[in-house]
Design a protein around this motif. Structure first.
Motif, short mmCIF file in Angstrom:
data_model
loop_
_atom_site.label_atom_id
_atom_site.label_comp_id
_atom_site.label_asym_id
_atom_site.label_seq_id
_atom_site.Cartn_x
_atom_site.Cartn_y
_atom_site.Cartn_z
N ILE A 1 42.83 40.45 44.92
CA ILE A 1 42.87 41.08 43.61
C ILE A 1 43.03 40.03 42.51
CG2 ILE A 1 44.23 42.58 42.09
CD1 ILE A 1 44.88 44.27 44.62
N LEU A 2 43.97 39.11 42.70
CA LEU A 2 44.28 38.15 41.65
C LEU A 2 43.19 37.09 41.49
CD1 LEU A 2 48.12 37.63 42.14
CD2 LEU A 2 46.92 39.21 40.63
N THR A 3 42.40 36.87 42.53
CA THR A 3 41.29 35.92 42.41
C THR A 3 40.01 36.61 41.92
OG1 THR A 3 40.72 36.24 44.75
CG2 THR A 3 42.16 34.38 44.19
N GLY A 4 40.07 37.93 41.82
CA GLY A 4 38.92 38.66 41.29
C GLY A 4 37.90 39.08 42.33
N GLU A 5 38.16 38.79 43.62
CA GLU A 5 37.21 39.25 44.65
C GLU A 5 37.21 40.78 44.71
OE1 GLU A 5 36.23 38.70 49.41
OE2 GLU A 5 37.41 37.18 48.37
N GLY B 1 39.23 48.42 38.87
CA GLY B 1 38.47 49.65 39.01
C GLY B 1 37.81 49.82 40.36
N GLU B 2 37.80 48.75 41.18
CA GLU B 2 37.15 48.83 42.49
C GLU B 2 38.03 49.56 43.50
OE1 GLU B 2 35.29 45.80 45.88
OE2 GLU B 2 35.74 45.09 43.86
N ARG B 3 37.39 50.39 44.30
CA ARG B 3 38.12 51.16 45.33
C ARG B 3 38.37 50.28 46.55
NH1 ARG B 3 36.69 54.40 49.76
NH2 ARG B 3 38.13 56.14 50.13
N LEU B 4 39.58 50.37 47.10
CA LEU B 4 39.91 49.66 48.33
C LEU B 4 39.42 50.48 49.50
CD1 LEU B 4 41.74 48.17 46.26
CD2 LEU B 4 43.48 48.04 48.05
N ASN B 5 38.37 50.01 50.16
CA ASN B 5 37.77 50.72 51.28
C ASN B 5 38.56 50.43 52.55
OD1 ASN B 5 36.00 51.24 53.60
ND2 ASN B 5 34.42 51.66 52.05
N GLU B 6 39.31 51.42 53.02
CA GLU B 6 40.20 51.20 54.17
C GLU B 6 39.44 50.79 55.42
OE1 GLU B 6 42.70 54.51 54.94
OE2 GLU B 6 44.05 54.10 53.26
N VAL C 1 41.87 49.18 42.46
CA VAL C 1 42.47 48.06 41.74
C VAL C 1 42.72 48.52 40.30
CG1 VAL C 1 42.18 45.68 40.94
CG2 VAL C 1 41.27 46.38 43.17
N ARG C 2 43.90 48.27 39.83
CA ARG C 2 44.28 48.77 38.52
C ARG C 2 43.51 48.09 37.40
NH1 ARG C 2 50.35 48.55 35.92
NH2 ARG C 2 49.95 49.86 34.12
N SER C 3 43.16 48.88 36.40
CA SER C 3 42.54 48.34 35.19
C SER C 3 43.58 48.35 34.07
CB SER C 3 41.33 49.19 34.77
OG SER C 3 40.31 49.13 35.73
N ASN D 1 50.88 38.70 36.82
CA ASN D 1 49.97 39.35 37.76
C ASN D 1 49.17 40.45 37.08
OD1 ASN D 1 50.78 37.72 39.85
ND2 ASN D 1 52.11 39.24 40.82
N LYS D 2 49.83 41.23 36.23
CA LYS D 2 49.13 42.30 35.53
C LYS D 2 48.08 41.73 34.58
CE LYS D 2 52.76 45.84 35.72
NZ LYS D 2 53.75 45.12 36.53
N LEU D 3 48.39 40.61 33.93
CA LEU D 3 47.41 40.01 33.02
C LEU D 3 46.21 39.45 33.77
CD1 LEU D 3 49.70 38.22 30.39
CD2 LEU D 3 48.28 40.26 30.06
N HIS D 4 46.40 39.10 35.05
CA HIS D 4 45.26 38.66 35.85
C HIS D 4 44.19 39.74 35.93
CE1 HIS D 4 46.49 34.79 37.34
NE2 HIS D 4 47.58 35.24 37.91
N LEU D 5 44.62 40.99 35.86
CA LEU D 5 43.70 42.10 36.02
C LEU D 5 42.75 42.25 34.84
CD1 LEU D 5 46.16 44.77 37.48
CD2 LEU D 5 44.57 43.31 38.72
N CYS D 6 43.09 41.64 33.72
CA CYS D 6 42.22 41.75 32.55
C CYS D 6 41.93 40.38 31.97
CB CYS D 6 42.85 42.64 31.47
SG CYS D 6 44.43 42.01 30.87
N ARG D 7 42.10 39.35 32.80
CA ARG D 7 41.96 38.00 32.28
C ARG D 7 40.56 37.77 31.75
NH1 ARG D 7 41.84 34.03 37.62
NH2 ARG D 7 39.67 34.38 38.15
N ALA D 8 40.50 37.00 30.68
CA ALA D 8 39.22 36.63 30.07
C ALA D 8 39.25 35.12 29.87
CB ALA D 8 39.05 37.33 28.73
#
Length: 213
Positions: A18-22, A26-31, A68-70, A154-161
């Motif tokens: 998640i934190l590396t952006g892979e 918004g992406e669903r975690l496919n179990e 993944v949280r937006s 960690n939360k800011l990683h989710l919207c990093r620019a």
């Protein structure tokens, strides 16, 4: 491997993705896919995602799955405000703890980041920048501050620019780092607190300029 150890390992692996952006916001975690990837059953995987949900990195939506949280721009700006206050506190605390060895290590970071900044290499600068900040936070020896600060980062990683590059350059960011280290070396608590606080405030301003692009 014990279930608790397996769950912890899966949590770390998913957090890294998640934190590396892979795994993108918004992406669903496919179990099924993740279970096959990690060679595990879905039970420990679900336990791991519950821990990530508690950290604010994923959202579980009933009858739809885990995503993944937006982070919205408004929430990101609020996180920056809280992060600035905590980082300012870290600067104040560090003035009573700083040593020659610590200053030497910080200056090594500055030199290396200056070299990378000249090449405008964001992909090399970004992880070293995180390491620099992490070193400062850990050096406060305040585990609660470190835990809360890392949660915000960690939360800011989710919207990093790539605002560092787009809105002023990496060298500007590292100049601010140097101001922080100089403030610590002065031994002045107020100066250090202000330098640390101002650095995050400027980061917020750089992030703001990327909105709408």
């Amino acid at each position: 491997m014990r279930t608790s150890s397996l769950t912890g390992a899966l949590e770390r692996e998913l957090e890294h993705l998640i934190l590396t952006g892979e795994l993108k916001p918004g992406e669903r975690l496919n179990e099924i896919q993740l279970s096959a990837r990690f060679g595990t059953s879905r039970g420990p995987l679900r336990e791991a995602t519950r821990s990530l949900q508690a950290k604010g990195l994923v959202d579980a939506i009933r009858n739809r799955g885990v995503f993944v949280r937006s982070i919205s721009p408004k929430e990101a700006l609020e996180i920056y405000d809280i992060r600035a206050a905590l980082f300012g506190l870290a600067g104040r605390l560090l003035t009573d703890l700083v040593t020659d060895a610590m200053l030497a290590r910080l200056n090594e970071y500055l030199v290396e980041m200056d070299e990378i900044a000249q090449e405008r290499d964001f992909d090399r600068y970004y992880p070293l920048n995180l390491e620099f900040h992490d070193f400062l936070i850990r050096s406060t020896n305040n585990s609660m501050l470190a835990r809360e600060y890392q949660s915000l980062v960690n939360k800011l990683h989710l919207c990093r620019a790539r605002g560092l590059v787009q809105a002023g350059g990496l060298a500007v960011s590292n100049h601010e780092h140097r101001e922080m280290v100089d403030a610590l070396a002065s031994g002045n608590r107020e100066r250090a607190q202000e330098a640390f606080f101002r650095h995050v405030e400027r980061s917020k301003q750089r992030f703001t300029t990327t909105l709408g692009k």
